[in-house]
Design a protein around this motif. Structure first.
Motif, PDB file in Angstrom:
ATOM      1  N   GLU A  76      -6.393 -81.808 -23.098  1.00 62.44           N
ATOM      2  CA  GLU A  76      -7.129 -82.727 -22.236  1.00 62.44           C
ATOM      3  C   GLU A  76      -8.455 -83.073 -22.912  1.00 62.44           C
ATOM      4  N   THR A  77      -8.848 -84.334 -22.790  1.00 66.19           N
ATOM      5  CA  THR A  77     -10.103 -84.743 -23.419  1.00 66.19           C
ATOM      6  C   THR A  77     -10.784 -85.810 -22.580  1.00 66.19           C
ATOM      7  N   VAL A  78     -12.046 -86.058 -22.882  1.00 63.97           N
ATOM      8  CA  VAL A  78     -12.818 -87.128 -22.242  1.00 63.97           C
ATOM      9  C   VAL A  78     -13.544 -87.925 -23.314  1.00 63.97           C
ATOM     10  N   PHE A  79     -13.801 -89.204 -23.023  1.00 56.25           N
ATOM     11  CA  PHE A  79     -14.652 -90.052 -23.864  1.00 56.25           C
ATOM     12  C   PHE A  79     -16.041 -90.051 -23.243  1.00 56.25           C
ATOM     13  N   LEU A  80     -17.059 -89.672 -24.007  1.00 58.97           N
ATOM     14  CA  LEU A  80     -18.410 -89.599 -23.462  1.00 58.97           C
ATOM     15  C   LEU A  80     -19.426 -90.115 -24.470  1.00 58.97           C
ATOM     16  N   GLY A  81     -20.427 -90.841 -23.961  1.00 53.22           N
ATOM     17  CA  GLY A  81     -21.518 -91.277 -24.830  1.00 53.22           C
ATOM     18  C   GLY A  81     -21.298 -92.665 -25.394  1.00 53.22           C
ATOM     19  N   THR A  82     -22.322 -93.149 -26.058  1.00 53.92           N
ATOM     20  CA  THR A  82     -22.335 -94.528 -26.548  1.00 53.92           C
ATOM     21  C   THR A  82     -21.948 -94.602 -28.024  1.00 53.92           C
ATOM     22  N   ILE A  83     -21.298 -95.693 -28.364  1.00 54.76           N
ATOM     23  CA  ILE A  83     -21.047 -96.056 -29.758  1.00 54.76           C
ATOM     24  C   ILE A  83     -21.697 -97.419 -29.970  1.00 54.76           C
ATOM     25  N   THR A  84     -22.497 -97.556 -31.000  1.00 49.43           N
ATOM     26  CA  THR A  84     -23.129 -98.840 -31.304  1.00 49.43           C
ATOM     27  C   THR A  84     -22.029 -99.837 -31.661  1.00 49.43           C
ATOM     28  N   LYS A  85     -21.810-100.799 -30.776  1.00 51.45           N
ATOM     29  CA  LYS A  85     -20.607-101.632 -30.879  1.00 51.45           C
ATOM     30  C   LYS A  85     -20.581-102.496 -32.129  1.00 51.45           C
ATOM     31  N   THR A  86     -21.744-102.884 -32.618  1.00 52.21           N
ATOM     32  CA  THR A  86     -21.753-103.718 -33.826  1.00 52.21           C
ATOM     33  C   THR A  86     -21.268-102.945 -35.053  1.00 52.21           C
ATOM     34  N   ARG A  87     -21.170-101.624 -34.960  1.00 52.44           N
ATOM     35  CA  ARG A  87     -20.705-100.841 -36.094  1.00 52.44           C
ATOM     36  C   ARG A  87     -19.225-101.093 -36.410  1.00 52.44           C
ATOM     37  N   ILE A  88     -18.488-101.663 -35.458  1.00 55.45           N
ATOM     38  CA  ILE A  88     -17.075-101.921 -35.750  1.00 55.45           C
ATOM     39  C   ILE A  88     -16.919-102.959 -36.858  1.00 55.45           C
ATOM     40  N   PHE A  89     -17.997-103.690 -37.189  1.00 48.89           N
ATOM     41  CA  PHE A  89     -17.923-104.682 -38.251  1.00 48.89           C
ATOM     42  C   PHE A  89     -18.376-104.135 -39.607  1.00 48.89           C
ATOM     43  N   ARG A  90     -18.931-102.895 -39.625  1.00 53.75           N
ATOM     44  CA  ARG A  90     -19.464-102.413 -40.898  1.00 53.75           C
ATOM     45  C   ARG A  90     -19.213-100.948 -41.196  1.00 53.75           C
ATOM     46  N   ASP A  91     -18.943-100.128 -40.168  1.00 51.03           N
ATOM     47  CA  ASP A  91     -18.885 -98.690 -40.394  1.00 51.03           C
ATOM     48  C   ASP A  91     -17.548 -98.042 -40.049  1.00 51.03           C
ATOM     49  N   VAL A  92     -16.537 -98.826 -39.797  1.00 53.47           N
ATOM     50  CA  VAL A  92     -15.234 -98.241 -39.489  1.00 53.47           C
ATOM     51  C   VAL A  92     -14.586 -97.748 -40.777  1.00 53.47           C
ATOM     52  N   LEU A  93     -14.187 -96.487 -40.787  1.00 53.45           N
ATOM     53  CA  LEU A  93     -13.528 -95.903 -41.951  1.00 53.45           C
ATOM     54  C   LEU A  93     -12.265 -95.191 -41.469  1.00 53.45           C
ATOM     55  N   PRO A  94     -11.239 -95.968 -41.083  1.00 54.65           N
ATOM     56  CA  PRO A  94     -10.079 -95.365 -40.439  1.00 54.65           C
ATOM     57  C   PRO A  94      -9.226 -94.535 -41.394  1.00 54.65           C
ATOM     58  N   ASP A  95      -8.646 -93.464 -40.836  1.00 49.98           N
ATOM     59  CA  ASP A  95      -7.603 -92.764 -41.572  1.00 49.98           C
ATOM     60  C   ASP A  95      -6.286 -93.488 -41.290  1.00 49.98           C
ATOM     61  N   LEU A  96      -5.190 -92.962 -41.768  1.00 52.09           N
ATOM     62  CA  LEU A  96      -3.910 -93.681 -41.658  1.00 52.09           C
ATOM     63  C   LEU A  96      -3.541 -93.955 -40.205  1.00 52.09           C
ATOM     64  N   LYS A  97      -3.693 -92.952 -39.339  1.00 50.42           N
ATOM     65  CA  LYS A  97      -3.337 -93.139 -37.936  1.00 50.42           C
ATOM     66  C   LYS A  97      -4.275 -94.151 -37.279  1.00 50.42           C
ATOM     67  N   GLY A  98      -5.565 -94.075 -37.607  1.00 45.56           N
ATOM     68  CA  GLY A  98      -6.517 -95.025 -37.056  1.00 45.56           C
ATOM     69  C   GLY A  98      -6.251 -96.441 -37.534  1.00 45.56           C
ATOM     70  N   LEU A  99      -5.930 -96.603 -38.808  1.00 46.09           N
ATOM     71  CA  LEU A  99      -5.648 -97.919 -39.361  1.00 46.09           C
ATOM     72  C   LEU A  99      -4.394 -98.524 -38.737  1.00 46.09           C
ATOM     73  N   THR A 100      -3.375 -97.708 -38.555  1.00 45.96           N
ATOM     74  CA  THR A 100      -2.138 -98.185 -37.927  1.00 45.96           C
ATOM     75  C   THR A 100      -2.409 -98.697 -36.527  1.00 45.96           C
ATOM     76  N   LEU A 101      -3.217 -97.937 -35.764  1.00 46.75           N
ATOM     77  CA  LEU A 101      -3.559 -98.357 -34.405  1.00 46.75           C
ATOM     78  C   LEU A 101      -4.404 -99.625 -34.428  1.00 46.75           C
ATOM     79  N   TRP A 102      -5.399 -99.667 -35.314  1.00 38.11           N
ATOM     80  CA  TRP A 102      -6.314-100.817 -35.403  1.00 38.11           C
ATOM     81  C   TRP A 102      -5.547-102.107 -35.653  1.00 38.11           C
TER      82      TRP A 102
END
Length: 282
Positions: A76-102
């Motif tokens: 079981e898990t929860v999502f908590l806290g803020t992520i600077t949304k503009t970072r999705i344009f410059r700081d995403v470094l997905p692994d294979l599972k993350g890239l597949t989902l993206w």
């Protein structure tokens, strides 16, 4: 009740701010072990230090999060806290599972991304719970919280702003609008609430009314609207007059300090409910 079993481990996928730390304290008081997937450049070191075990990840490293949780028996898990949304344009470094989902996500809007991540976790038998688990006392209350009450004109602006905020929420654009004299000064988008307040408040010059609502289809598991002392600080900078927040659907941090700051600045803070007939209840 599932999600509240004493002794069982629980995971946190943590962003910035104090919410993850408050959750750790509450979860531990409920007898839970806490394992944190902390995001670099977002999560405070104190969150990782407070956890039973922490794993530092970069945006998009979904496979690393799943492996960490499975290693420690987290289901079981929860999502908590803020992520600077503009970072999705410059700081995403997905692994294979993350890239597949993206690559499968059609929209880069908040809800679409978070729901896709939640679905991927649940396919791995890691259930995503409501972020308010253990912390429902942080939900914004109904009524006027400050000494100062909204004037008749400000109530009209709240109602006008409410309709507009609901509309942008339907489109998954943002949660907040800044208005004055029934004119929209700013609509929150990817820049976040504080930036929208500063931009809209500057255009209004003074007496701006800030309205912040939960999106109509927003999932209680993530990205609930949140306000605190920082919100009042931003409003004071542009001489804004009113903060109206949807009661029971938003988070309120540091309530006493926030209200003291609002009273000192002459700012009205009010929690508002929408009745079934669409009218607003203060």
């Amino acid at each position: 009740m599932t999600g509240q079993h004493a002794g069982e481990p629980i995971g946190i996928i943590a962003g910035g701010g104090q919410f993850p730390l408050l959750f750790i304290e509450a979860a531990r008081a409920a007898g839970r072990q806490v394992f944190v997937a902390a995001h670099r450049s977002e999560t405070d070191e104190s969150v990782a230090d407070a956890a039973d075990r922490a794993c530092w990840v970069k945006l998009g490293q979904l496979g690393k999060i799943i492996s960490f949780f499975k290693e420690h028996g987290v289901s079981e898990t929860v999502f908590l806290g803020t992520i600077t949304k503009t970072r999705i344009f410059r700081d995403v470094l997905p692994d294979l599972k993350g890239l597949t989902l993206w690559n499968k996500i059609d929209s880069r809007q908040d809800d679409a991304i978070l729901r896709a991540v939640a679905d991927a976790l649940e396919k791995e038998q890691i259930r995503v719970l409501e972020s308010t688990l253990f912390l429902r006392h942080l939900l914004f209350p109904k009524g006027v919280l400050t000494r100062k009450k909204p004037s008749a004109g400000q109530r009209r602006d709240i109602e006008f702003g409410w309709r507009n905020a609901r509309s942008i929420g339907e489109l998954d654009i943002g949660q907040c609008v800044v208005v004055r004299d029934c004119s929209v000064m700013a609509v929150e988008a990817i820049e976040g609430t504080d930036a929208a307040i500063l931009r809209g408040g500057a255009l209004a010059r003074e007496q701006a009314v800030v309205v912040k609502l939960r999106k109509p289809r927003q999932d209680f598991r993530f990205d609930l609207p949140a306000t605190g002392v920082g919100t009042i600080t931003s409003m004071r900078q542009v001489r804004a007059a009113v903060l109206a927040v949807e009661a029971g659907q938003s988070l309120l941090f540091d309530r006493d300090q926030m209200i003291d700051a609002a009273d000192a600045a002459g700012i009205v803070v009010v929690g508002v409910e929408e009745r079934a007939d669409g009218t607003l209840d203060y």
